[in-house]
Design an enzyme around this catalytic site. Structure first.
Site, PDB file in Angstrom:
ATOM      1  N   GLU A   1       0.884  -1.170   0.000  1.00 13.81           N
ATOM      2  CA  GLU A   1       0.000   0.000   0.000  1.00 13.81           C
ATOM      3  C   GLU A   1       0.915   1.212   0.000  1.00 13.81           C
ATOM      4  O   GLU A   1       1.618   1.442   0.985  1.00 13.81           O
ATOM      5  CB  GLU A   1      -0.871   0.017   1.270  1.00 13.81           C
TER       6      GLU A   1
ATOM      7  N   CYS B   1      -2.981   8.628   3.305  1.00 11.75           N
ATOM      8  CA  CYS B   1      -2.711   8.084   1.972  1.00 11.75           C
ATOM      9  C   CYS B   1      -3.908   8.346   1.051  1.00 11.75           C
ATOM     10  O   CYS B   1      -3.766   8.410  -0.157  1.00 11.75           O
ATOM     11  CB  CYS B   1      -2.431   6.602   2.069  1.00 11.75           C
TER      12      CYS B   1
HETATM   13  P1  NAP Z   1       8.251   4.941   4.730  1.00 11.23           P
HETATM   14  O1  NAP Z   1       9.381   5.845   5.036  1.00 11.23           O
HETATM   15  O2  NAP Z   1       8.252   4.216   3.442  1.00 11.23           O
HETATM   16  O3  NAP Z   1       8.196   3.918   5.964  1.00 11.23           O
HETATM   17  C1  NAP Z   1       7.178   2.964   6.079  1.00 11.23           C
HETATM   18  C2  NAP Z   1       7.630   1.832   6.979  1.00 11.23           C
HETATM   19  O4  NAP Z   1       8.698   1.123   6.365  1.00 11.23           O
HETATM   20  C3  NAP Z   1       8.149   2.291   8.351  1.00 11.23           C
HETATM   21  O5  NAP Z   1       7.720   1.391   9.335  1.00 11.23           O
HETATM   22  C4  NAP Z   1       9.651   2.213   8.165  1.00 11.23           C
HETATM   23  O6  NAP Z   1      10.352   2.035   9.372  1.00 11.23           O
HETATM   24  C5  NAP Z   1       9.750   0.970   7.300  1.00 11.23           C
HETATM   25  N1  NAP Z   1      11.017   0.834   6.602  1.00 11.23           N
HETATM   26  C6  NAP Z   1      11.751   1.800   6.026  1.00 11.23           C
HETATM   27  N2  NAP Z   1      12.866   1.265   5.469  1.00 11.23           N
HETATM   28  C7  NAP Z   1      12.806  -0.077   5.720  1.00 11.23           C
HETATM   29  C8  NAP Z   1      13.664  -1.182   5.419  1.00 11.23           C
HETATM   30  N3  NAP Z   1      14.799  -1.019   4.755  1.00 11.23           N
HETATM   31  N4  NAP Z   1      13.299  -2.409   5.832  1.00 11.23           N
HETATM   32  C9  NAP Z   1      12.146  -2.604   6.517  1.00 11.23           C
HETATM   33  N5  NAP Z   1      11.298  -1.586   6.844  1.00 11.23           N
HETATM   34  C10 NAP Z   1      11.633  -0.347   6.445  1.00 11.23           C
HETATM   35  O7  NAP Z   1       6.859   5.694   4.788  1.00 11.23           O
HETATM   36  P2  NAP Z   1       6.308   6.692   5.893  1.00 11.23           P
HETATM   37  O8  NAP Z   1       7.076   7.964   5.800  1.00 11.23           O
HETATM   38  O9  NAP Z   1       6.206   6.014   7.216  1.00 11.23           O
HETATM   39  O10 NAP Z   1       4.809   6.904   5.382  1.00 11.23           O
HETATM   40  C11 NAP Z   1       4.433   7.868   4.431  1.00 11.23           C
HETATM   41  C12 NAP Z   1       4.041   7.234   3.120  1.00 11.23           C
HETATM   42  O11 NAP Z   1       3.166   6.148   3.335  1.00 11.23           O
HETATM   43  C13 NAP Z   1       3.292   8.186   2.217  1.00 11.23           C
HETATM   44  O12 NAP Z   1       3.862   8.169   0.955  1.00 11.23           O
HETATM   45  C14 NAP Z   1       1.876   7.618   2.159  1.00 11.23           C
HETATM   46  O13 NAP Z   1       1.212   7.828   0.941  1.00 11.23           O
HETATM   47  C15 NAP Z   1       2.102   6.187   2.395  1.00 11.23           C
HETATM   48  N6  NAP Z   1       0.915   5.595   3.016  1.00 11.23           N
HETATM   49  C16 NAP Z   1       0.164   4.747   2.271  1.00 11.23           C
HETATM   50  C17 NAP Z   1      -0.972   4.157   2.820  1.00 11.23           C
HETATM   51  C18 NAP Z   1      -1.813   3.209   2.024  1.00 11.23           C
HETATM   52  O14 NAP Z   1      -2.626   2.505   2.628  1.00 11.23           O
HETATM   53  N7  NAP Z   1      -1.696   3.133   0.724  1.00 11.23           N
HETATM   54  C19 NAP Z   1      -1.331   4.441   4.136  1.00 11.23           C
HETATM   55  C20 NAP Z   1      -0.538   5.315   4.862  1.00 11.23           C
HETATM   56  C21 NAP Z   1       0.587   5.882   4.288  1.00 11.23           C
HETATM   57  P3  NAP Z   1      10.973   3.276  10.181  1.00 11.23           P
HETATM   58  O15 NAP Z   1       9.832   4.141  10.558  1.00 11.23           O
HETATM   59  O16 NAP Z   1      11.625   2.598  11.324  1.00 11.23           O
HETATM   60  O17 NAP Z   1      11.924   3.944   9.236  1.00 11.23           O
END
Ligand code: NAP
Length: 517
Positions: A256, A292
């Protein structure tokens, strides 16, 4: 300062060192820290597969549903304290906090009821028995059973409660143990929620494990029967999908990701137009645009763009930005310093691409009841791009904050083409009372979206807002949105189950799978 532990192998365990700091985005003061260094994730995954999987598979759907119901009730009992945590670590208003927390308990309740409805069974049957040869006795039946691995859930920072429990509800009801990791920056809320469940002794051994902080080498330890459900940025999702261990073991993955959700105003009555304006406001302000499903692009007929601009400016001018608990504040800060930086950079890219700012000061806003120069505040912004065909960035860059871009269109074909340039979205909402236009828009836009909301006059007082993901309807979308599907009632459970075609004697199979009395 609070040290956030992880709940692994049936125990709360702290990682080594301080790890990451979690801050209050209103004051920039640290509120907790979390480290996962040195934690044995590999053995926790094995514990989940072994103990948690066995415990859940021994339960019927109704019993798993009852477990989800007990989680929902326990969390709801602590609602006020959870709201306070959301204000402190997420910067959300009370309304925004409730959206996340009640969304979580409501989704758990929805799946609890579904469990009750599915009853004493442990297997889902997909369709009828199909006769395979000349004999009516030899048939094929499709069945779904829970996978024998762990459901690994990696969530985004913006919905610490809903994100965690909407995934967990589907997995647990399907019969798979969960290993969940929240976005670290706002993990205090998710941490407290899991703590509430352990304090109430509501987690059968291994059924729910919680990693609080960096994922470390988690993905290296997933195997063939495990699944990975991720919510977050598109680039992180891409990295996960192409991780060598995930590829090697064909781990089932659901992503997602980002979405440039659109609103389309068509031939709308006054009442439908009022709904359109109300939705634009909610989608801008709710959780400070950090959803999102929030609307990023607004398309209106070219002869209405000046009117709509004036109306939206009026509405946005009354939005009060400030400390989330302060009287009359509609919008708190963005959640982190990085989000603030990305929002500023994003707006700069949209303007370089041809959009102009027609309302708002963004990061220069003066927040109510907050110390000057502190906090990650960002005021509402309205941009306008008069030539949507050439404003590439508007269809390509998701500014994860209270920013919307208004654009004109001259025909249905035009607007379908513009919306589709978002390359796949979670939701698109349509505001029209014209039947032909409705049909053309729905037919044109459905292939690019996981969900379409049609807000017309007859449903003006009952429609939900486009940003609301309900457990009964699919959440997810093609392309940029990640290509995933979550929720949607029983559909959301299928990801956690293996579908098998079983061929044989009709009477044996129909009796075994409860297809006859
Ligand atoms: P993100 O930076 O991609 O992080 C998401 C998750 O991935 C966090 O738990 C992060 O952990 C983890 N992560 C990062 N690098 C990783 C790795 N190498 N290995 C394993 N896990 C890893 O996104 P975000 O800033 O939290 O969220 C914002 C984005 O999410 C926006 O673009 C939004 O559109 C999207 N979003 C989508 C939905 C949907 O349902 N489609 C819902 C909500 C948000 P850490 O926090 O520990 O870095």
């Amino acid at each position: 300062m609070i040290t956030l532990k992880s709940y692994l192998n049936g125990q709360w365990q702290a990682g080594e060192g301080d790890g990451a700091s979690l801050v209050n985005p209103t004051t920039e003061e640290a509120v907790a820290h979390a480290s996962t260094k040195g934690l044995d994730v590999k053995s926790a995954l094995a514990f989940g597969r072994d103990k948690g999987g066995a415990a859940l598979r021994a339960m019927s759907f109704a019993e798993r549903g009852a477990l989800l119901k007990s989680w929902s009730a326990a969390l709801h009992e602590h609602r006020e304290a959870l709201i306070d945590i959301s204000l402190d670590n997420g910067g959300t208003t009370r309304k925004g906090a409730k959206f996340d927390i009640d969304g979580a308990t409501g989704t758990l309740m929805y799946y609890a009821s579904l469990g009750k409805k599915l009853g004493d069974k442990k297997i889902l049957v997909d369709g009828d028995a199909e006769q395979l040869t000349r004999s009516a006795r030899f048939v094929g039946v499709h069945v779904r059973q829970p996978r024998r691995g762990v459901a690994v859930h990696i969530n985004a920072f913006n919905f610490p409660m809903w994100g965690m429990f909407e995934k967990a509800a589907c997995a647990i009801l399907a019969g798979m143990p969960v290993f969940t990791k929240p976005g670290t920056s706002t993990a205090l809320l998710a941490h407290r929620a899991v703590e509430i469940l352990t304090e109430a002794n509501l987690i059968p051994e291994g059924t729910l494990q919680f990693l609080c902080g960096s994922a470390g080498d988690l993905l290296d330890h997933l195997g063939e029967q495990d699944v990975l459900a991720f919510t977050g940025g598109a680039s992180t999702g891409e990295m996960m999908r192409s991780h060598p261990n995930i590829i090697k073991h064909n781990v089932r993955v659901n992503i997602e990701a980002d979405s440039l959700n659109a609103m389309v105003l068509g031939d709308a009555s006054d009442e439908t137009f009022a709904t359109f304006l109300r939705h634009a406001e909610t989608e801008l302000t709710q959780k400070t645009g950090q959803k999102c499903t929030a609307t990023r692009r607004i398309f209106v007929p070219e002869d209405r763009i000046d009117d709509v601009e004036a109306e939206l400016k009026d509405i946005f001018a009354s939005v009060k930005v400030g400390a989330p608990g302060a009287e009359g504040v509609h919008m708190g800060p963005l959640a982190t310093a990085n989000q603030l930086r990305d929002a500023k950079d994003g707006v700069a890219k949209l303007t370089e691409s041809g959009a102009k700012v027609v309302f708002g000061e963004g990061a220069d806003v003066t927040p109510v009841d907050a110390e000057k120069g502190k906090g990650y505040f960002f005021g509402p912004m309205l941009l306008r791009a008069d030539d949507p065909a050439s404003a590439d960035a508007v269809h390509d860059i998701e500014v994860f904050g209270p920013v919307q871009t208004l654009m004109p269109y001259s025909s249905i074909d035009d607007v379908v083409g513009y919306v589709a340039r978002g390359k796949g979205g979670l939701v698109c909402s349509l505001y029209t009372d014209d039947k032909e236009e409705t049909a053309d828009l729905l037919l044109g836009l459905a292939p690019f979206h996981g969900r379409l909301l049609l807000a017309s006059e007859k449903v003006a007082d009952t429609t939900i807002t486009p940003g609301m993901a309900l457990p009964s309807c699919l959440h997810g979308g093609p392309g940029r949105a990640g290509g995933g599907e979550e929720l949607g009632g029983e559909r959301g459970m299928h990801f956690y189950m293996q579908r098998t075609a079983v061929q044989g004697d009709r009477s044996v199979l129909e009796r075994l799978y409860g297809m006859r009395d």
